[in-house]
Design a protein around this motif. Sequence first.
Motif, mmCIF file in Angstrom:
data_model
loop_
_atom_site.group_PDB
_atom_site.id
_atom_site.type_symbol
_atom_site.label_atom_id
_atom_site.label_comp_id
_atom_site.label_asym_id
_atom_site.label_seq_id
_atom_site.Cartn_x
_atom_site.Cartn_y
_atom_site.Cartn_z
ATOM 1 N N GLU A 1 0.810 -1.229 0.000
ATOM 2 C CA GLU A 1 0.000 0.000 0.000
ATOM 3 C C GLU A 1 0.839 1.273 0.000
ATOM 4 O OE1 GLU A 1 -2.388 -0.314 3.466
ATOM 5 O OE2 GLU A 1 -3.638 -1.964 2.688
ATOM 6 N N LEU A 2 2.095 1.179 0.374
ATOM 7 C CA LEU A 2 2.931 2.372 0.467
ATOM 8 C C LEU A 2 3.492 2.793 -0.893
ATOM 9 C CD1 LEU A 2 4.762 1.605 3.804
ATOM 10 C CD2 LEU A 2 3.355 3.612 3.350
ATOM 11 N N GLU A 3 3.457 1.901 -1.863
ATOM 12 C CA GLU A 3 3.977 2.257 -3.179
ATOM 13 C C GLU A 3 3.160 3.391 -3.795
ATOM 14 O OE1 GLU A 3 5.992 -2.008 -4.470
ATOM 15 O OE2 GLU A 3 4.358 -1.187 -5.676
ATOM 16 N N GLY A 4 3.870 4.351 -4.379
ATOM 17 C CA GLY A 4 3.213 5.496 -4.985
ATOM 18 C C GLY A 4 2.990 6.655 -4.032
ATOM 19 N N ASN A 5 3.281 6.454 -2.744
ATOM 20 C CA ASN A 5 3.108 7.507 -1.742
ATOM 21 C C ASN A 5 4.425 8.212 -1.462
ATOM 22 O OD1 ASN A 5 0.215 7.302 -0.510
ATOM 23 N ND2 ASN A 5 0.915 5.187 -0.680
ATOM 24 N N ALA A 6 4.332 9.493 -1.131
ATOM 25 C CA ALA A 6 5.518 10.252 -0.732
ATOM 26 C C ALA A 6 5.890 9.869 0.704
ATOM 27 C CB ALA A 6 5.267 11.743 -0.836
ATOM 28 N N ILE A 7 7.153 9.493 0.921
ATOM 29 C CA ILE A 7 7.604 9.122 2.267
ATOM 30 C C ILE A 7 8.599 10.137 2.820
ATOM 31 C CG2 ILE A 7 7.184 6.664 1.957
ATOM 32 C CD1 ILE A 7 10.184 6.346 1.320
ATOM 33 N N ARG A 8 8.956 11.112 2.025
ATOM 34 C CA ARG A 8 9.801 12.224 2.470
ATOM 35 C C ARG A 8 9.522 13.419 1.562
ATOM 36 N NH1 ARG A 8 13.681 12.405 -1.386
ATOM 37 N NH2 ARG A 8 14.239 10.438 -2.415
ATOM 38 N N GLY A 9 9.975 14.580 2.013
ATOM 39 C CA GLY A 9 9.764 15.778 1.216
ATOM 40 C C GLY A 9 8.423 16.424 1.501
ATOM 41 N N PRO A 10 8.095 17.507 0.797
ATOM 42 C CA PRO A 10 6.885 18.299 1.077
ATOM 43 C C PRO A 10 5.586 17.571 0.807
ATOM 44 C CG PRO A 10 7.949 19.041 -0.957
ATOM 45 C CD PRO A 10 8.897 18.097 -0.298
ATOM 46 N N ASP A 11 5.614 16.515 -0.029
ATOM 47 C CA ASP A 11 4.375 15.796 -0.353
ATOM 48 C C ASP A 11 4.046 14.690 0.643
ATOM 49 O OD1 ASP A 11 4.014 17.336 -2.650
ATOM 50 O OD2 ASP A 11 5.229 15.980 -3.869
ATOM 51 N N ALA A 12 4.968 14.382 1.550
ATOM 52 C CA ALA A 12 4.743 13.307 2.519
ATOM 53 C C ALA A 12 3.736 13.750 3.583
ATOM 54 C CB ALA A 12 6.063 12.917 3.174
ATOM 55 N N THR A 13 2.718 12.921 3.823
ATOM 56 C CA THR A 13 1.707 13.228 4.839
ATOM 57 C C THR A 13 2.069 12.558 6.159
ATOM 58 O OG1 THR A 13 0.331 11.302 4.326
ATOM 59 C CG2 THR A 13 -0.042 13.316 3.034
ATOM 60 N N GLU A 14 1.540 13.094 7.241
ATOM 61 C CA GLU A 14 1.783 12.499 8.565
ATOM 62 C C GLU A 14 1.257 11.072 8.616
ATOM 63 O OE1 GLU A 14 0.239 14.910 11.671
ATOM 64 O OE2 GLU A 14 1.509 16.647 11.207
ATOM 65 N N GLU A 15 0.125 10.830 7.974
ATOM 66 C CA GLU A 15 -0.466 9.488 7.974
ATOM 67 C C GLU A 15 0.454 8.475 7.297
ATOM 68 O OE1 GLU A 15 -4.451 7.141 6.299
ATOM 69 O OE2 GLU A 15 -4.178 9.293 5.932
#
Length: 271
Positions: free
Chosen positions: A142-156
């Motif tokens: 489920e984490l693929e395609g999500n931002a994990i660092r930088g300005p696009d990364a969400t707290e969730e």
Amino acid sequence: LVQLFATMKVLQTLTRASSLIRTFMNAPPGTAETAAKSGQLLSLLPDVPVGCRRIFLLRHGETDWNARGLMQGGGFDIELNANGRRQAELAADELAGIDFGVVASSHLQRSKQTADIILSRNCGSGTPRVTLKGLGEMRFGELEGNAIRGPDATEETVAKLESCDAKMRVDATVPWPGPEAESTQDVYDRGTDTVSQLLDDYSSALNVCIVAHGRFNKILLASLLWQSPLEYRRIEQGNTCINVVDFDGDSYKEVLISYVDHIEREKDEGR
């Protein structure tokens, strides 16, 4: 501020030098001077021991997703960006003079394109070029395609990553959440099997070039060198970093890990 900047420069220099310490200890006299003039990895490396074969394991060049902090994994087939292609060219030039018996990559474009650049700049037309799905990046679910660092990364997303990571840090059989997600053990099994088969299929190749992926490389190296895939956290893998491992038919020995001088020199020259 001046003192802080000076300290950071010293730390950067020490970090770059640390990847070469083991090599210099085993290299013949004058090797360092030759390397400084040529800028090529070959002049830094000790000879391949009698009865051994040498594996050059690289990570692919940069993609736009790398630059944005997005998790690609094995489920997203993202191509190299312009900087990534340049990094691949620098890596190829750093490997100049090494006679590869085979060049292998995963099935993903970022790996294939990096390997193709190395092949085109370094190898003869008769050098085998193989693509193996078993060298693909870990599947992060489920984490693929999500931002994990930088300005696009969400707290969730960051919280989910950290929660999963904490469990996987102590148990190699725990997979990432979601369909087709893999565990560290899954990557260990397919990675070591794939490399073993590659070495068997090209048994006459003294030097083997493999271009794969960040997390995959970490797990593979920890597995081959220390027989402990969870030790992958000890290893850094920047884009087009070069790892060198010798194989004597039974065991693997570290020669050089996380070499990125070809990238750092380019950064220094651009300042």
